[in-house]
Design an enzyme around this catalytic site. Structure first.
Site, PDB file in Angstrom:
ATOM      1  N   CYS A 112      -2.231  -0.563   7.620  1.00  0.00           N
ATOM      2  CA  CYS A 112      -1.445   0.670   7.543  1.00  0.00           C
ATOM      3  C   CYS A 112      -1.531   1.469   8.840  1.00  0.00           C
ATOM      4  O   CYS A 112      -0.528   2.034   9.290  1.00  0.00           O
ATOM      5  CB  CYS A 112      -1.901   1.495   6.347  1.00  0.00           C
ATOM      6  N   CYS A 155      -6.069   1.766   6.027  1.00  0.00           N
ATOM      7  CA  CYS A 155      -6.708   0.512   6.411  1.00  0.00           C
ATOM      8  C   CYS A 155      -6.119   0.044   7.749  1.00  0.00           C
ATOM      9  O   CYS A 155      -5.160   0.653   8.252  1.00  0.00           O
ATOM     10  CB  CYS A 155      -6.471  -0.535   5.318  1.00  0.00           C
ATOM     11  N   GLU A 166       1.008   3.779   1.874  1.00  0.00           N
ATOM     12  CA  GLU A 166       1.512   4.124   3.206  1.00  0.00           C
ATOM     13  C   GLU A 166       2.701   3.248   3.591  1.00  0.00           C
ATOM     14  O   GLU A 166       3.701   3.726   4.130  1.00  0.00           O
ATOM     15  CB  GLU A 166       0.418   3.961   4.267  1.00  0.00           C
ATOM     16  N   HIS A 193       0.860  -1.182   0.000  1.00  0.00           N
ATOM     17  CA  HIS A 193       0.000   0.000   0.000  1.00  0.00           C
ATOM     18  C   HIS A 193       0.896   1.231   0.000  1.00  0.00           C
ATOM     19  O   HIS A 193       2.056   1.182   0.442  1.00  0.00           O
ATOM     20  CB  HIS A 193      -0.892   0.022   1.239  1.00  0.00           C
TER      21      HIS A 193
END
Length: 176
Positions: free
Chosen positions: A108, A105, A77, A75
């Site tokens: 993260c 999410c 992040e 992701h």
């Protein structure tokens, strides 16, 4: 007379000049995260972008790369956290701010706590998987040993529009 007013800055009664300056700075860095999200969009990745700022300098910029890397943890992040940790030569990002276009999410959000990020600024809320207040609030969990300051809704309309456009395109292509 207020010195800020003497120099032409306008401060409103219930809003400090400092708060307005921070908002403007947040918008500038969120615009950089949006550039990353647009790169993801162009690469057919979920359109999420992130930047990490340390002492007013961008030390990491990333977008989702789960397809490219065949890695469900890639992701924006997570990639940005790794870049920032490498740049700063430390797994602790104590004085850093993460700007991300969509609410993180659970994975993260947990990583932000482990990295000891000081502040999170996100654009659009994620009503399906958001872990910073929408579905759950991992960063607000009092049992955890680190607190992350959170600012929500910075350039939310632009961030939300981009992710919506991405998923509309995917549905039209029969992909998602």
């Amino acid at each position: 007379m207020d010195r800020a007013l003497a120099y032409g800055a306008r401060c409103y009664r219930f809003e400090s000049c400092r708060a307005r300056q921070i908002m403007k700075i947040d918008q500038i860095y969120m615009a950089e995260a949006l550039k990353e999200a647009k790169r993801a969009f162009e690469l057919d990745e979920v359109a999420v972008g992130a930047v990490i700022v340390y002492k007013r300098q961008i030390v990491a910029r990333a977008h989702n790369q789960t397809k490219l890397l065949r890695d469900p943890t890639a992701h924006a992040e997570m990639v940005a956290l790794t870049q920032a940790a490498n740049f700063l030569k430390s797994e602790r990002l104590l004085s850093c701010t993460l700007y991300v276009t969509i609410e993180p999410c659970p994975m993260c959000a947990g990583a932000l706590i482990w990295a000891r990020i000081k502040r999170l600024v996100f654009g659009a809320a994620d009503p399906k998987a958001g872990a910073c207040g929408s579905v759950m609030d991992i960063l607000g969990e009092k049992k955890l040993n680190h607190r992350v300051s959170v600012a929500k809704g910075v350039l939310a309309e632009e961030c939300g529009s981009l992710i919506s456009e991405f998923f509309q395109k995917q549905r039209a292509l029969g992909k998602k």
